[in-house]
Structure formats: C-alpha cells, structure tokens
Write a protein that holds these residues in place. Sequence first.
Motif, PDB file in Angstrom:
ATOM      1  N   SER A 148      -1.749  -7.837   2.208  1.00 63.14           N
ATOM      2  CA  SER A 148      -2.639  -6.706   1.768  1.00 63.14           C
ATOM      3  C   SER A 148      -3.119  -6.987   0.686  1.00 63.14           C
ATOM      4  CB  SER A 148      -2.112  -5.103   1.984  1.00 63.14           C
ATOM      5  OG  SER A 148      -1.497  -4.834   3.518  1.00 63.14           O
ATOM      6  N   ARG A 186      -4.165  -1.454   2.580  1.00 69.52           N
ATOM      7  CA  ARG A 186      -3.286  -0.817   1.984  1.00 69.52           C
ATOM      8  C   ARG A 186      -2.037  -1.614   1.695  1.00 69.52           C
ATOM      9  NH1 ARG A 186      -3.977   4.630   5.551  1.00 69.52           N
ATOM     10  NH2 ARG A 186      -5.986   4.692   5.528  1.00 69.52           N
ATOM     11  N   THR A 230      -0.377  -0.945   8.621  1.00 69.98           N
ATOM     12  CA  THR A 230      -0.107  -2.413   8.820  1.00 69.98           C
ATOM     13  C   THR A 230       0.617  -3.010  10.145  1.00 69.98           C
ATOM     14  OG1 THR A 230       1.649  -2.068   7.245  1.00 69.98           O
ATOM     15  CG2 THR A 230      -0.169  -2.669   6.259  1.00 69.98           C
TER      16      THR A 230
HETATM   17 MG   LIG Z   1       0.217  -5.247   4.399  1.00 67.95          MG
END
Ligand SMILES: [Mg+2]
Length: 200
Positions: free
Chosen positions: A37, A51, A59
């Motif tokens: 991320s 995020r 995720t």
């Molecule tokens: Mg991530």
Amino acid sequence: MEIKNARFVQSLSNGGEIPSFGAPEIAIAGKSNVGKSSFINFMTNRNKLARTSADPGRTRLVNFFEINNGEFFLVDLPGYGYAKVSKEEKSKWGPMIEGYLHNGKNLVHVFVLLDIRHDPTREDMQLINYLFHYNFQFSVIATKADKLSKMQQKKALQNIATKVGIGVDNVYAISSYEKTGKEAILDRIAQILENAPQVL
Ligand SMILES: [Mg+2]
Ligand SMILES: Nc1nc2c(ncn2[C@@H]2O[C@H](COP(=O)(O)OP(=O)(O)O)[C@@H](O)[C@H]2O)c(=O)[nH]1
C-alpha cells in the motif's frame, strides 16, 4: 513516464466477476506488511489512496486503481502470509490471487514486492514459481531500502536476484519512506506499457 493522477475504482471479492477496463494492468503482489500500500501511495503521490497497515479490511480484496485517466491500472492483490487470520480466511487468498492472475485478461506484468532485508519466504517462492510456471512477466521490487546502507542494499539485491532466479537488473530497490527508487520503476512501467498488446 509520469503518474499524473490516480483513483480507486473497484474492489473484487472472492468469486466476483473480474472487471475489464480495456487497459493494461500491472499487479502488485507480496506478503502482508511488505509495503504494497505504501508503494502504491508513493508511486501515485497520494497519502491515502491505498490504505496502509492498520486497515486490513480492503487489503483482503483485489483493488483496482486507475492511473492517468485509464492509461493503465495498478492492481493491489491481497497480502499473503498474515499470521493472525483464520485458516478459513487464508484458504480464500490463494484462489483469489490465482483467480485474478489466471483470468485477468488485461494483466501484463506483476510486481513482486519483497522486503530488502530478508530472503524470499516459502510463500513468496510459491508465487514466484507460479509466475515462472505460467510464463508471466514479473519484476521484483525490494522494499524498505532505507533499512540498509547503500552497500548492504547492493548485496541484498544480488542475493534476492539469485534466490529468485532472475537477473539483478530486474530487481529494484525502493523506499517509500525516503522516497527513493521511483524513477527506475516509472521507466520500467513505460517499458512494460510499450510492450503491452495494443488490443486488450
Ligand atoms: Mg496493504
Ligand atoms: N522503513 C520503511 N517502512 C515501510 C516502508 N514502506 C512501508 N513501511 C512500513 O511497513 C508497514 C506495512 O506497510 P503497508 O504499506 O501497509 O504494507 P502492505 O501490508 O504490504 O500493504 C507499515 O508500518 C509501513 O509504515 C519503507 O519504505 N520503509
């Protein structure tokens, strides 16, 4: 190549129909916490587009990010190897990642993210062997380069290249913290897009 803008467009859950946006897709794979991320945020100059760490929800899905109004897409794959999730949940990740890798029609390249300080894990090697097996184009991105000195980085990149079984020129060091290594990856993306099939 320059990334001028980026936006989140869609999440794909397990068993969901894989969307097609008619542009090349570059997938980003790696274990939980390797810095996927942060890498996406760094590459797109956005603080919170993908995020980071403390937010496991999104995720766990395949997330599509549109770059430069549809020039290409970055596809964030769910992180594997996260110890704290249930067996049942773990068992969904393989199929979700494989499902996308196998059926995503626009996928042209995979960035495999590895922590520059460590040898690839068993799960990293499973993914890499899968990519070799199906003849997928991929590059390795060694994250958190700020944790090592320049000299240690050079050694680590060579070590990773050897363990993975690719040339060291296919392994890129980045630090999302110190914001280093971006230009080489943008050049790589330009190359990837140049060689991508014109009609997807
Ligand atoms: Mg991530
Ligand atoms: N030192 C260092 N830490 C990083 C870097 N990139 C990410 N991290 C940290 O590693 C952890 C996981 O990052 P995240 O991007 O959420 O990883 P993901 O689970 O692969 O998406 C967070 O605590 C980040 O702050 C980096 O370039 N250098």
